[in-house]
Scaffold this active site. Structure first.
Site, PDB file in Angstrom:
ATOM      1  N   LYS A 204      39.974  42.292  20.683  1.00  0.00           N
ATOM      2  CA  LYS A 204      38.877  41.810  20.365  1.00  0.00           C
ATOM      3  C   LYS A 204      38.352  41.774  19.312  1.00  0.00           C
ATOM      4  O   LYS A 204      37.748  41.847  18.061  1.00  0.00           O
ATOM      5  CB  LYS A 204      37.656  40.995  21.497  1.00  0.00           C
ATOM      6  CG  LYS A 204      36.667  40.317  21.273  1.00  0.00           C
ATOM      7  CD  LYS A 204      35.955  40.568  22.654  1.00  0.00           C
ATOM      8  CE  LYS A 204      34.531  40.020  21.826  1.00  0.00           C
ATOM      9  NZ  LYS A 204      33.536  39.137  22.820  1.00  0.00           N
ATOM     10  N   GLU A 210      42.636  53.005  22.092  1.00  0.00           N
ATOM     11  CA  GLU A 210      43.902  53.250  23.080  1.00  0.00           C
ATOM     12  C   GLU A 210      45.156  52.324  22.285  1.00  0.00           C
ATOM     13  O   GLU A 210      45.829  52.719  22.326  1.00  0.00           O
ATOM     14  CB  GLU A 210      43.606  52.473  24.814  1.00  0.00           C
ATOM     15  CG  GLU A 210      43.113  53.484  25.434  1.00  0.00           C
ATOM     16  CD  GLU A 210      42.175  52.960  25.859  1.00  0.00           C
ATOM     17  OE1 GLU A 210      41.517  53.046  24.998  1.00  0.00           O
ATOM     18  OE2 GLU A 210      41.559  53.581  27.198  1.00  0.00           O
ATOM     19  N   GLY A 265      36.221  39.332  26.552  1.00  0.00           N
ATOM     20  CA  GLY A 265      37.503  39.946  26.338  1.00  0.00           C
ATOM     21  C   GLY A 265      38.131  39.532  27.735  1.00  0.00           C
ATOM     22  O   GLY A 265      39.383  39.013  27.669  1.00  0.00           O
ATOM     23  N   ARG A 266      37.843  40.014  29.342  1.00  0.00           N
ATOM     24  CA  ARG A 266      38.504  39.241  30.163  1.00  0.00           C
ATOM     25  C   ARG A 266      38.086  38.559  30.763  1.00  0.00           C
ATOM     26  O   ARG A 266      39.107  37.770  31.526  1.00  0.00           O
ATOM     27  CB  ARG A 266      37.687  40.287  31.862  1.00  0.00           C
ATOM     28  CG  ARG A 266      36.130  39.906  31.816  1.00  0.00           C
ATOM     29  CD  ARG A 266      35.523  40.644  32.633  1.00  0.00           C
ATOM     30  NE  ARG A 266      33.645  40.880  32.896  1.00  0.00           N
ATOM     31  CZ  ARG A 266      33.531  41.125  31.915  1.00  0.00           C
ATOM     32  NH1 ARG A 266      33.453  42.545  30.707  1.00  0.00           N
ATOM     33  NH2 ARG A 266      31.982  41.693  31.701  1.00  0.00           N
ATOM     34  N   GLU A 351      34.938  43.849  36.220  1.00  0.00           N
ATOM     35  CA  GLU A 351      33.741  44.010  35.331  1.00  0.00           C
ATOM     36  C   GLU A 351      32.614  43.255  34.917  1.00  0.00           C
ATOM     37  O   GLU A 351      31.993  43.499  34.502  1.00  0.00           O
ATOM     38  CB  GLU A 351      34.911  44.389  33.665  1.00  0.00           C
ATOM     39  CG  GLU A 351      34.579  45.187  32.646  1.00  0.00           C
ATOM     40  CD  GLU A 351      35.832  45.077  31.326  1.00  0.00           C
ATOM     41  OE1 GLU A 351      35.452  46.267  31.107  1.00  0.00           O
ATOM     42  OE2 GLU A 351      35.646  44.409  30.543  1.00  0.00           O
ATOM     43  N   HIS A 382      53.746  46.116  54.785  1.00  0.00           N
ATOM     44  CA  HIS A 382      54.091  47.714  55.588  1.00  0.00           C
ATOM     45  C   HIS A 382      53.355  48.504  54.846  1.00  0.00           C
ATOM     46  O   HIS A 382      53.478  49.038  54.403  1.00  0.00           O
ATOM     47  CB  HIS A 382      55.155  47.656  54.632  1.00  0.00           C
ATOM     48  CG  HIS A 382      56.181  45.999  55.553  1.00  0.00           C
ATOM     49  ND1 HIS A 382      56.402  46.531  56.617  1.00  0.00           N
ATOM     50  CD2 HIS A 382      56.728  45.261  55.047  1.00  0.00           C
ATOM     51  CE1 HIS A 382      57.218  44.588  57.052  1.00  0.00           C
ATOM     52  NE2 HIS A 382      57.364  44.520  56.441  1.00  0.00           N
ATOM     53  N   LYS A 510      33.620  56.291  27.219  1.00  0.00           N
ATOM     54  CA  LYS A 510      34.470  56.244  26.230  1.00  0.00           C
ATOM     55  C   LYS A 510      33.624  56.882  25.803  1.00  0.00           C
ATOM     56  O   LYS A 510      34.846  57.865  24.441  1.00  0.00           O
ATOM     57  CB  LYS A 510      34.424  55.020  25.402  1.00  0.00           C
ATOM     58  CG  LYS A 510      35.277  53.868  26.166  1.00  0.00           C
ATOM     59  CD  LYS A 510      35.227  52.058  25.361  1.00  0.00           C
ATOM     60  CE  LYS A 510      35.485  50.851  25.651  1.00  0.00           C
ATOM     61  NZ  LYS A 510      35.479  49.999  25.904  1.00  0.00           N
TER      62      LYS A 510
HETATM   63  O1  LIG Z   1      40.483  43.459  22.764  1.00  0.00           O
HETATM   64  P1  LIG Z   1      39.211  44.649  22.905  1.00  0.00           P
HETATM   65  O2  LIG Z   1      38.391  44.841  22.135  1.00  0.00           O
HETATM   66  O3  LIG Z   1      40.235  45.585  22.434  1.00  0.00           O
HETATM   67  O4  LIG Z   1      38.675  45.185  24.632  1.00  0.00           O
HETATM   68  C1  LIG Z   1      40.002  46.142  25.465  1.00  0.00           C
HETATM   69  C2  LIG Z   1      38.904  46.218  26.915  1.00  0.00           C
HETATM   70  O5  LIG Z   1      37.921  46.770  26.790  1.00  0.00           O
HETATM   71  C3  LIG Z   1      36.718  46.806  27.243  1.00  0.00           C
HETATM   72  O6  LIG Z   1      36.022  46.289  26.635  1.00  0.00           O
HETATM   73  C4  LIG Z   1      36.097  47.690  27.949  1.00  0.00           C
HETATM   74  O7  LIG Z   1      37.080  48.556  28.581  1.00  0.00           O
HETATM   75  C5  LIG Z   1      36.649  45.698  28.110  1.00  0.00           C
HETATM   76  O8  LIG Z   1      35.816  44.586  28.315  1.00  0.00           O
HETATM   77  C6  LIG Z   1      37.833  44.341  27.124  1.00  0.00           C
HETATM   78  O9  LIG Z   1      39.040  43.368  27.664  1.00  0.00           O
END
Ligand SMILES: O=P(O)(O)OC[C@H]1O[C@](O)(CO)[C@@H](O)[C@@H]1O
Length: 557
Positions: A204, A210, A265-266, A351, A382, A510
């Site tokens: 987003k 990452e 995002g979620r 979240e 199990h 972060k």
């Molecule tokens: O889509 P982006 O901006 O890379 O964010 C990834 C994720 O990082 C967060 O902002 C926090 O971990 C989530 O809410 C989001 O889904």
């Protein structure tokens, strides 16, 4: 104040009255309990009869929702109000699956034309890849798609793609890379050829450490084979709200699928973030998924609270969290393809409602979101079911059970069904000491042995569970299920008074990671850390890992 509402006070009193009763007796007294405490929505049966509730519990919980102004808050979300109060934004993921195409507005502007335009762009792209009109730089067809994203840009699509395995387009495999652990990307690339691989960089913000690091590494891997930078255009597309950052990364905005800041995002799997889903199962199936979610949206908006599935799901959760002190909630799909559902719901719920400050900036004096966790059955039986049955904690469980499988294999599916139903029954009914003694006598044990074993073999029962039963796990049903949970989470957030659409709590870690990263890579003095963190950074600096790993001595690069 939630705890000062009349309904809350009455629920506390009611809890004192009913908490001693056992569900076994409630069932024994009322053979229509299941009919009274279950709801049908299209293909989905929601059986919530195995809960520690009476008619009055439900009435009082619905009163609580009314006193908290839930109806207005539901309308507010659909009306595009800034329900994300800390970021001043709408949370209008419902527009992404608005198959009625009725106008839905944010800041006075109908967003549907833009939503539909992206769907059209996705359709033509997916058809191009499937038909072979979209090919890699060498002229070969695309065989593998790698979605690079994390959190909401990974968990939803990953979960859905796996859930819809029987619908996968033959000839195309979809992979997901999320972790910054080099093993994730390298293990995935190990089986792929750059000529036939398409990368979807899903972020987003297009600023997530990452995702960008993995995307850069993937681009390097690709260019080592393709050579020419201009070939990137056939192999990298971006899904983001941030055009400039996409351009800076080196992806032509022509190859960008956009979405908007009013999509959390979620809550974004319904947007272009779902491109990996559409590539896996085709655009028609993706639209069936949207349609299933849309049907739930209509239900959520219009059904009275007592008959409103997400509202009832949310209120049951509140009953256990706030009145019985339950701290966690288990999600147990009896479906291997729903393996990632618990992880997906973990982010969606934790979240969203892992907060202790109300929208007015006050600290809550009540419990909020639970720890969400789970594993598919029967595996979970199990592993952790022992604690569910005989542990000291109350853990409400959601069972998800497709009555029919896409696969035929002996009596497997019947065994799966039998196990799920048996667990739900055992959790509810338990086994009394009398029953245990009788059984042990029948097994031929002597009195002393019975005395010794009986206490261990008693099951208290009275452990609550919900059960969703449906036919085959189809895209429409899955869309409905996910939307039910999304709205459940919103309802709980409204009642607890927290903002379900921000996530400030992930920021601090972060920021610290950025600082520590530069310290790990440098040799100089450290900034101020606690003695533990300082020692650990020094310890890392001493490891020989840097030359080894970074030069790719595993031979995998
Ligand atoms: O889509 P982006 O901006 O890379 O964010 C990834 C994720 O990082 C967060 O902002 C926090 O971990 C989530 O809410 C989001 O889904």
């Amino acid at each position: 104040m939630l705890t000062q509402t009349r309904a809350w006070q009455r629920l506390q009193e009611h809890h004192r009255q009913v908490s001693g009763s056992h569900m076994r007796d409630l069932f024994d007294r009322d053979d229509r309990r299941m009919q009274r405490f279950s709801l049908q929505f299209e293909d989905l049966l929601f059986d919530f009869s195995k809960n520690r509730i009476t008619d009055q519990t439900l009435e009082l919980l619905c009163d609580l929702a009314r006193e908290c102004g839930l109806a207005d808050r539901i309308e507010g979300m659909f009306a595009g109000e800034a329900v994300n109060c800390t970021e001043g934004r709408a949370a209008l993921h419902v527009a992404l699956r608005n198959r009625s195409n009725r106008p839905m507005k944010v800041d006075g502007e109908d967003v549907m034309p833009a939503v539909n335009a992206v769907l059209t762009q996705m359709r033509s792209f997916v058809e191009g890849v499937h038909s072979g009109a979209w090919r890699g730089f060498s002229g070969e067809r695309i065989r593998d798609v790698v979605n690079i994203g994390i959190g909401g840009s990974d968990l939803g699509p990953r979960m859905i793609v796996q859930a819809l395995t029987p619908y996968h387009h033959s000839g195309l495999k979809v992979h997901f890379v999320s972790n910054i652990d080099p093993a994730d990307l390298l293990d995935t690339l190990a089986g792929l050829r750059p000529e036939t691989t398409l990368f979807l960089v899903a972020s987003k913000t297009f600023g997530t450490q990452e995702t960008l690091a993995n995307a850069h590494a993937a681009k390097d891997w690709f260019l080592r084979c393709a050579g020419d930078q201009q070939h990137v255009a056939r192999h990298f597309v971006a899904i983001s709200t941030h055009r400039q950052r996409v351009r800076d990364f080196g992806i032509d905005p022509e190859n960008m699928f956009t979405f908007w800041d009013w999509v959390g995002g979620r809550y974004s799997l319904w947007s272009a973030i779902g491109l990996s889903i559409a590539l896996a199962v085709g655009m028609q199936r993706f639209e069936e998924l949207l349609a299933g979610a849309h049907a739930v949206d209509e239900h959520f908006r219009s059904a009275p609270f007592e008959k409103n599935l997400p509202v009832v799901m949310a209120l049951l959760g509140i009953w256990y969290i706030n009145f019985f002190g339950a701290a966690s909630h288990a999600i147990v799909p009896y479906a291997q393809h729903l393996q990632r559902l618990p992880a997906y719901l973990q982010q969606a719920d934790m979240e969203s409602n892992g907060k202790t400050t109300t929208c007015e900036g006050r600290a809550v004096s009540w419990d909020t979101g639970p720890v969400v966790w789970g594993e598919p059955g029967t595996n979970g039986q199990h592993a952790f079911f022992q604690l569910l049955h005989q542990g000291s904690r109350l853990v409400p469980v959601d069972f998800l059970l497709p009555a029919c499988s896409h696969y035929a294999l002996g009596a497997h599916q019947d065994m799966l069904l039998a196990n799920c139903l048996a667990q739900a029954e055992a959790l509810m009914r338990g086994r009394t000491e009398d029953e245990v003694r009788r059984q042990l006598r029948e097994e031929g044990l002597g009195t002393a042995e019975i005395e010794r074993l009986a206490p261990h073999r008693v099951f208290p029962g009275n452990r609550p569970s919900n059960l969703f039963m449906f036919g085959k796990l189809a895209p429409r049903t899955l869309g409905s299920l996910v939307a039910l949970y999304e709205h459940k989470i919103y309802v709980q957030g409204v009642l607890w008074g927290v903002n379900s659409f921000d996530q400030w709590g992930v920021e601090l870690g972060k920021k610290l990671a950025d600082t520590i990263l530069s310290e790990l890579q440098g040799e100089g003095d450290l900034r101020e850390h606690d003695s533990s963190t300082t020692a650990l950074i020094h310890r890392v600096r001493c490891f020989p890992r840097r030359s080894g790993c970074q030069s790719g001595d595993s031979g995998q690069q």
